[in-house]
Design a protein around this motif. Structure first.
Motif, mmCIF file in Angstrom:
data_model
loop_
_atom_site.group_PDB
_atom_site.id
_atom_site.type_symbol
_atom_site.label_atom_id
_atom_site.label_comp_id
_atom_site.label_asym_id
_atom_site.label_seq_id
_atom_site.Cartn_x
_atom_site.Cartn_y
_atom_site.Cartn_z
ATOM 1 N N UNK A 24 -7.134 4.106 -10.828
ATOM 2 C CA UNK A 24 -6.322 4.262 -9.619
ATOM 3 C C UNK A 24 -5.786 2.927 -9.132
ATOM 4 N N UNK A 25 -4.665 2.986 -8.416
ATOM 5 C CA UNK A 25 -4.107 1.793 -7.785
ATOM 6 C C UNK A 25 -4.953 1.488 -6.561
ATOM 7 N N UNK A 26 -5.632 0.346 -6.557
ATOM 8 C CA UNK A 26 -6.594 0.034 -5.502
ATOM 9 C C UNK A 26 -6.199 -1.252 -4.790
ATOM 10 N N UNK A 27 -6.141 -1.174 -3.467
ATOM 11 C CA UNK A 27 -5.885 -2.316 -2.596
ATOM 12 C C UNK A 27 -7.133 -2.535 -1.743
ATOM 13 N N UNK A 28 -7.560 -3.760 -1.649
ATOM 14 C CA UNK A 28 -8.819 -4.094 -0.996
ATOM 15 C C UNK A 28 -8.552 -4.571 0.430
ATOM 16 N N UNK A 29 -9.003 -3.794 1.408
ATOM 17 C CA UNK A 29 -8.706 -4.069 2.804
ATOM 18 C C UNK A 29 -9.418 -5.263 3.387
ATOM 19 N N UNK A 197 -10.685 -2.202 12.751
ATOM 20 C CA UNK A 197 -12.120 -2.153 13.027
ATOM 21 C C UNK A 197 -12.860 -1.973 11.708
ATOM 22 N N UNK A 198 -13.513 -3.018 11.269
ATOM 23 C CA UNK A 198 -14.188 -3.022 9.977
ATOM 24 C C UNK A 198 -15.441 -2.139 10.006
ATOM 25 N N UNK A 225 -4.537 1.280 15.730
ATOM 26 C CA UNK A 225 -5.925 1.047 15.347
ATOM 27 C C UNK A 225 -6.158 1.580 13.938
ATOM 28 N N UNK A 226 -6.904 0.811 13.151
ATOM 29 C CA UNK A 226 -7.192 1.118 11.750
ATOM 30 C C UNK A 226 -8.664 0.847 11.494
ATOM 31 N N UNK A 227 -9.173 1.364 10.375
ATOM 32 C CA UNK A 227 -10.553 1.103 10.013
ATOM 33 C C UNK A 227 -10.690 1.116 8.508
ATOM 34 N N UNK A 228 -11.839 0.657 8.010
ATOM 35 C CA UNK A 228 -12.133 0.770 6.583
ATOM 36 C C UNK A 228 -13.548 1.286 6.408
ATOM 37 N N UNK A 229 -13.839 1.744 5.187
ATOM 38 C CA UNK A 229 -15.101 2.438 4.936
ATOM 39 C C UNK A 229 -16.158 1.563 4.285
ATOM 40 N N UNK A 230 -15.972 0.238 4.275
ATOM 41 C CA UNK A 230 -17.009 -0.621 3.714
ATOM 42 C C UNK A 230 -18.285 -0.501 4.545
ATOM 43 N N UNK A 254 -7.099 4.833 7.542
ATOM 44 C CA UNK A 254 -8.320 4.442 6.839
ATOM 45 C C UNK A 254 -7.962 3.690 5.569
ATOM 46 N N UNK A 255 -8.660 2.565 5.317
ATOM 47 C CA UNK A 255 -8.418 1.754 4.130
ATOM 48 C C UNK A 255 -9.698 1.626 3.305
#
Length: 307
Positions: A24-29, A197-198, A225-230, A254-255
């Motif tokens: 998959x094409x993956x971009x790292x937030x 928001x990490x 507002x944005x977030x990521x799932x790390x 979500x990133x």
């Protein structure tokens, strides 16, 4: 299927019966650059837990190549109680962004009055090509509710607005990084500045506070507002995807993020892709949301896949 078959083998590979699975094409937030000094965490011996930390741009680029990562936001590594360490890595991150079109830089900044001079040096880099974010973490001091930090926060967000930068904010349960306190930043500034928001609110309590309504209320109210799932506990990305399906919005907020070297790219990617069974949402989370948020006119260049 033979037990030694793997992704990339085809039906024509002797003894294998698996079709080629496209990567998959993956971009790292967000991920980090720089090596920290050993530190006696929690009263124990001095240790260096981030064994995967990268000290050089060449090492970072090799990781992106190995992973097949199409683009990444790279932030100074931090995690010891010495702000001079992440401040000292800002220029390295900018250099990385200017050396490789896949890389965007986040700059370490601080709301503490005692860090004013160092933060101003960081903010002077805000207009450099490849800079896309300012990084705030209250783990090294300060509090969003502290009046002493207010003037510095106003300054940081004003620079972010002037350069159309995202403000990248650490969340973790309890204390000054709790989403309750970070929510004040969203309420105060996210009508004009994008706030990332990490860690999906940080821990079980943060996930429940955020996904249970607060995050979607902000989106519905027009907050950027944005977030990521790390670091997210397993139920949270799955629940977020279900809420997107139920509510009909939030798919663009979500990133994916590896948080290397504090987490791991393969594990974060596997957990997130397993949680999202909607191919369109997966495409947005893994790539398109990053493109929309970070690769915009303010970076001074198009997304690398369009050049």
């Amino acid at each position: 299927m033979r037990p030694d078959c793997h992704v990339g083998h085809t039906r024509e590979t002797p003894g294998c019966f698996t079709a080629t699975v496209p990567r998959p094409d993956v971009h790292d937030g967000h991920r980090h650059l720089g090596v920290l000094p050993a530190h006696p965490y929690y009263g124990g011996p001095a240790v260096l837990p981030t064994v995967g930390a990268r000290a050089t741009i060449a090492e970072l680029r090799a990781d992106l190549d190995s992973e097949g990562t199409s683009a990444a936001l790279v932030i100074p590594n931090y995690g010891v109680p010495d702000p001079s360490v992440p401040f000292g890595l800002n220029e390295l991150c900018v250099e990385a962004a200017q050396a490789d079109e896949r890389i965007l830089a986040g700059l370490w900044v601080s709301p503490l009055v005692r860090d004013t001079a160092a933060t101003e040096r960081a903010l002077a880099l805000a207009g450099e090509p490849g800079v896309a974010a300012l990084k705030l973490s209250f783990l090294l001091g300060g509090d969003a509710d502290d009046p002493a930090c207010q003037g510095r926060l106003d300054r940081i967000f004003a620079v972010a607005a002037a350069h159309d930068l995202v403000v990248h904010v650490h969340t973790s349960p309890g204390g000054p990084a709790d989403v309750d306190r970070m929510g004040r930043l969203v309420d105060e500034y996210a009508d004009r500045v994008a706030v990332h928001l990490v860690h999906l609110g940080g821990g079980v309590s943060g996930h429940i506070k955020l996904i249970g309504g607060r995050f979607f209320d902000w989106v519905a109210a027009g907050r950027r507002v944005y977030t990521d799932a790390s670091w997210a506990v397993g139920f949270a990305p799955r629940w977020y995807a279900a809420e997107v399906a139920r509510r009909g919005f939030g798919h663009d907020r979500l990133l994916f993020a590896s948080d290397e070297p504090w987490s791991d790219h393969p594990g974060e990617l596997a957990r997130l892709t397993a949680a999202i069974d909607d191919p369109e949402l997966a495409r947005r989370v893994l790539a398109e949301n990053f493109q929309d948020l970070y690769f915009r006119k303010r970076t001074g260049r198009p997304h690398p896949t369009t050049t």
